[in-house]
Write a protein that holds these residues in place. Structure first.
Motif, PDB file in Angstrom:
ATOM      1  N   ALA A  46      -1.911   0.088 -31.988  1.00 19.17           N
ATOM      2  CA  ALA A  46      -1.010  -0.668 -32.854  1.00 19.17           C
ATOM      3  C   ALA A  46       0.452  -0.562 -32.426  1.00 19.17           C
ATOM      4  CB  ALA A  46      -1.167  -0.247 -34.314  1.00 19.17           C
ATOM      5  N   MET A  47       0.697  -0.246 -31.180  1.00 17.62           N
ATOM      6  CA  MET A  47       2.054  -0.235 -30.654  1.00 17.62           C
ATOM      7  C   MET A  47       2.104  -1.240 -29.504  1.00 17.62           C
ATOM      8  SD  MET A  47       4.390   2.940 -29.386  1.00 17.62           S
ATOM      9  CE  MET A  47       4.589   3.580 -31.030  1.00 17.62           C
ATOM     10  N   ALA A  48       3.115  -2.076 -29.507  1.00 15.48           N
ATOM     11  CA  ALA A  48       3.231  -3.109 -28.472  1.00 15.48           C
ATOM     12  C   ALA A  48       3.685  -2.496 -27.147  1.00 15.48           C
ATOM     13  CB  ALA A  48       4.224  -4.165 -28.919  1.00 15.48           C
ATOM     14  N   TYR A  49       3.068  -2.957 -26.069  1.00 23.05           N
ATOM     15  CA  TYR A  49       3.442  -2.522 -24.725  1.00 23.05           C
ATOM     16  C   TYR A  49       3.626  -3.749 -23.851  1.00 23.05           C
ATOM     17  CZ  TYR A  49       1.995   2.179 -25.974  1.00 23.05           C
ATOM     18  OH  TYR A  49       1.884   3.400 -26.575  1.00 23.05           O
ATOM     19  N   VAL A  50       4.620  -3.734 -23.025  1.00 24.92           N
ATOM     20  CA  VAL A  50       4.806  -4.756 -22.005  1.00 24.92           C
ATOM     21  C   VAL A  50       4.439  -4.096 -20.689  1.00 24.92           C
ATOM     22  CG1 VAL A  50       6.444  -6.268 -20.850  1.00 24.92           C
ATOM     23  CG2 VAL A  50       6.639  -5.874 -23.313  1.00 24.92           C
TER      24      VAL A  50
ATOM     25  N   LYS B  84       0.830  -1.211   0.000  1.00 16.75           N
ATOM     26  CA  LYS B  84       0.000   0.000   0.000  1.00 16.75           C
ATOM     27  C   LYS B  84       0.864   1.260   0.000  1.00 16.75           C
ATOM     28  CE  LYS B  84      -3.999  -2.152   2.027  1.00 16.75           C
ATOM     29  NZ  LYS B  84      -4.890  -2.270   3.161  1.00 16.75           N
ATOM     30  N   LYS B  85       1.957   1.226   0.748  1.00 15.04           N
ATOM     31  CA  LYS B  85       2.862   2.374   0.764  1.00 15.04           C
ATOM     32  C   LYS B  85       3.498   2.578  -0.601  1.00 15.04           C
ATOM     33  CE  LYS B  85       4.082   2.231   5.650  1.00 15.04           C
ATOM     34  NZ  LYS B  85       5.143   1.973   6.632  1.00 15.04           N
ATOM     35  N   LEU B  86       3.885   1.482  -1.250  1.00 14.77           N
ATOM     36  CA  LEU B  86       4.487   1.576  -2.586  1.00 14.77           C
ATOM     37  C   LEU B  86       3.488   2.148  -3.591  1.00 14.77           C
ATOM     38  CD1 LEU B  86       6.811   0.978  -4.555  1.00 14.77           C
ATOM     39  CD2 LEU B  86       5.841  -1.303  -4.841  1.00 14.77           C
ATOM     40  N   GLN B  87       2.258   1.666  -3.563  1.00 13.68           N
ATOM     41  CA  GLN B  87       1.248   2.136  -4.504  1.00 13.68           C
ATOM     42  C   GLN B  87       0.937   3.610  -4.302  1.00 13.68           C
ATOM     43  OE1 GLN B  87      -1.843  -0.741  -3.799  1.00 13.68           O
ATOM     44  NE2 GLN B  87      -1.117  -2.065  -5.436  1.00 13.68           N
ATOM     45  N   ALA B  88       1.055   4.105  -3.086  1.00 10.76           N
ATOM     46  CA  ALA B  88       0.785   5.512  -2.802  1.00 10.76           C
ATOM     47  C   ALA B  88       2.011   6.396  -3.031  1.00 10.76           C
ATOM     48  CB  ALA B  88       0.312   5.658  -1.358  1.00 10.76           C
ATOM     49  N   SER B  89       3.143   5.785  -3.326  1.00 11.63           N
ATOM     50  CA  SER B  89       4.380   6.562  -3.470  1.00 11.63           C
ATOM     51  C   SER B  89       4.596   7.024  -4.903  1.00 11.63           C
ATOM     52  CB  SER B  89       5.576   5.712  -3.032  1.00 11.63           C
ATOM     53  OG  SER B  89       5.884   4.754  -4.030  1.00 11.63           O
ATOM     54  N   ASP B  90       5.647   7.801  -5.098  1.00 12.43           N
ATOM     55  CA  ASP B  90       6.032   8.266  -6.433  1.00 12.43           C
ATOM     56  C   ASP B  90       6.648   7.158  -7.270  1.00 12.43           C
ATOM     57  OD1 ASP B  90       5.187  10.824  -5.830  1.00 12.43           O
ATOM     58  OD2 ASP B  90       7.162  11.472  -5.149  1.00 12.43           O
ATOM     59  N   PHE B  91       6.932   6.003  -6.670  1.00 18.27           N
ATOM     60  CA  PHE B  91       7.591   4.918  -7.384  1.00 18.27           C
ATOM     61  C   PHE B  91       6.617   3.983  -8.076  1.00 18.27           C
ATOM     62  CE2 PHE B  91      10.519   6.136  -3.969  1.00 18.27           C
ATOM     63  CZ  PHE B  91      11.599   6.520  -4.753  1.00 18.27           C
ATOM     64  N   PHE B  92       5.324   4.109  -7.795  1.00 19.87           N
ATOM     65  CA  PHE B  92       4.327   3.250  -8.434  1.00 19.87           C
ATOM     66  C   PHE B  92       4.212   3.640  -9.903  1.00 19.87           C
ATOM     67  CE2 PHE B  92      -0.013   2.061  -9.645  1.00 19.87           C
ATOM     68  CZ  PHE B  92       0.018   0.722  -9.307  1.00 19.87           C
ATOM     69  N   ILE B  93       4.203   2.653 -10.787  1.00 20.16           N
ATOM     70  CA  ILE B  93       4.135   2.886 -12.229  1.00 20.16           C
ATOM     71  C   ILE B  93       2.842   2.269 -12.751  1.00 20.16           C
ATOM     72  CG2 ILE B  93       5.242   2.444 -14.448  1.00 20.16           C
ATOM     73  CD1 ILE B  93       7.876   2.067 -12.892  1.00 20.16           C
ATOM     74  N   GLU B  94       2.098   3.020 -13.525  1.00 18.97           N
ATOM     75  CA  GLU B  94       0.894   2.482 -14.150  1.00 18.97           C
ATOM     76  C   GLU B  94       1.306   1.354 -15.098  1.00 18.97           C
ATOM     77  OE1 GLU B  94      -2.312   3.128 -13.647  1.00 18.97           O
ATOM     78  OE2 GLU B  94      -1.784   4.547 -12.088  1.00 18.97           O
ATOM     79  N   PRO B  95       0.577   0.225 -15.098  1.00 17.23           N
ATOM     80  CA  PRO B  95       0.971  -0.902 -15.957  1.00 17.23           C
ATOM     81  C   PRO B  95       1.031  -0.555 -17.445  1.00 17.23           C
ATOM     82  CG  PRO B  95      -0.661  -1.590 -14.365  1.00 17.23           C
ATOM     83  CD  PRO B  95      -0.532  -0.091 -14.243  1.00 17.23           C
ATOM     84  N   ILE B  96       0.079   0.194 -17.933  1.00 17.60           N
ATOM     85  CA  ILE B  96       0.058   0.625 -19.339  1.00 17.60           C
ATOM     86  C   ILE B  96      -0.003   2.149 -19.342  1.00 17.60           C
ATOM     87  CG2 ILE B  96      -1.281   0.595 -21.503  1.00 17.60           C
ATOM     88  CD1 ILE B  96      -0.106  -2.118 -20.954  1.00 17.60           C
ATOM     89  N   PRO B  97       0.787   2.808 -20.214  1.00 16.19           N
ATOM     90  CA  PRO B  97       0.760   4.277 -20.247  1.00 16.19           C
ATOM     91  C   PRO B  97      -0.644   4.814 -20.505  1.00 16.19           C
ATOM     92  CG  PRO B  97       2.532   3.425 -21.631  1.00 16.19           C
ATOM     93  CD  PRO B  97       1.720   2.249 -21.188  1.00 16.19           C
ATOM     94  N   LYS B  98      -0.980   5.924 -19.886  1.00  7.67           N
ATOM     95  CA  LYS B  98      -2.309   6.521 -20.082  1.00  7.67           C
ATOM     96  C   LYS B  98      -2.493   7.029 -21.506  1.00  7.67           C
ATOM     97  CE  LYS B  98      -3.014   7.596 -15.322  1.00  7.67           C
ATOM     98  NZ  LYS B  98      -3.092   8.490 -14.226  1.00  7.67           N
ATOM     99  N   ASN B  99      -1.394   7.392 -22.161  1.00  4.75           N
ATOM    100  CA  ASN B  99      -1.467   7.900 -23.535  1.00  4.75           C
ATOM    101  C   ASN B  99      -1.015   6.832 -24.532  1.00  4.75           C
ATOM    102  OD1 ASN B  99       1.174   7.880 -22.765  1.00  4.75           O
ATOM    103  ND2 ASN B  99       1.695   9.862 -23.620  1.00  4.75           N
ATOM    104  N   ALA B 100      -1.395   5.573 -24.295  1.00  3.21           N
ATOM    105  CA  ALA B 100      -0.999   4.468 -25.166  1.00  3.21           C
ATOM    106  C   ALA B 100      -1.517   4.693 -26.584  1.00  3.21           C
ATOM    107  CB  ALA B 100      -1.529   3.154 -24.614  1.00  3.21           C
ATOM    108  N   VAL B 101      -0.676   4.369 -27.548  1.00  2.00           N
ATOM    109  CA  VAL B 101      -1.010   4.543 -28.958  1.00  2.00           C
ATOM    110  C   VAL B 101      -1.463   3.202 -29.519  1.00  2.00           C
ATOM    111  CG1 VAL B 101      -0.062   5.200 -31.204  1.00  2.00           C
ATOM    112  CG2 VAL B 101       0.728   6.343 -29.133  1.00  2.00           C
TER     113      VAL B 101
END
Length: 67
Positions: A24-28, A5-22
């Motif tokens: 036909a572009m592959a994302y991991v 919970k602390k990690l998710q609330a911190s600046d280090f948490f990364i969204e799994p897929i970018p919010k501005n995903a394009v």
């Protein structure tokens, strides 16, 4: 677990897929910890992350359960 919970609330948490995903572009997707093994169990399992603890079965290479 408190640490997750602390990690998710911190600046280090990364969204799994970018919010501005394009299209036909592959994302991991980034992996964010959901649960953790205890340090002792992590040493025995070879990882702290239960999501990465998969059975090894060379006959069924993908998941170990035939799928």
């Amino acid at each position: 677990m408190d640490v997750i919970k602390k990690l998710q609330a911190s600046d280090f948490f990364i969204e799994p897929i970018p919010k501005n995903a394009v299209e036909a572009m592959a994302y991991v997707p980034f992996q964010n910890a959901k649960t953790l093994y205890s340090p002792e169990q992590g040493i025995c399992m070879g990882t702290l992350f239960p999501e990465l603890s998969l059975p090894f079965d060379p006959e069924n290479r993908m998941r170990g359960d035939g799928q």
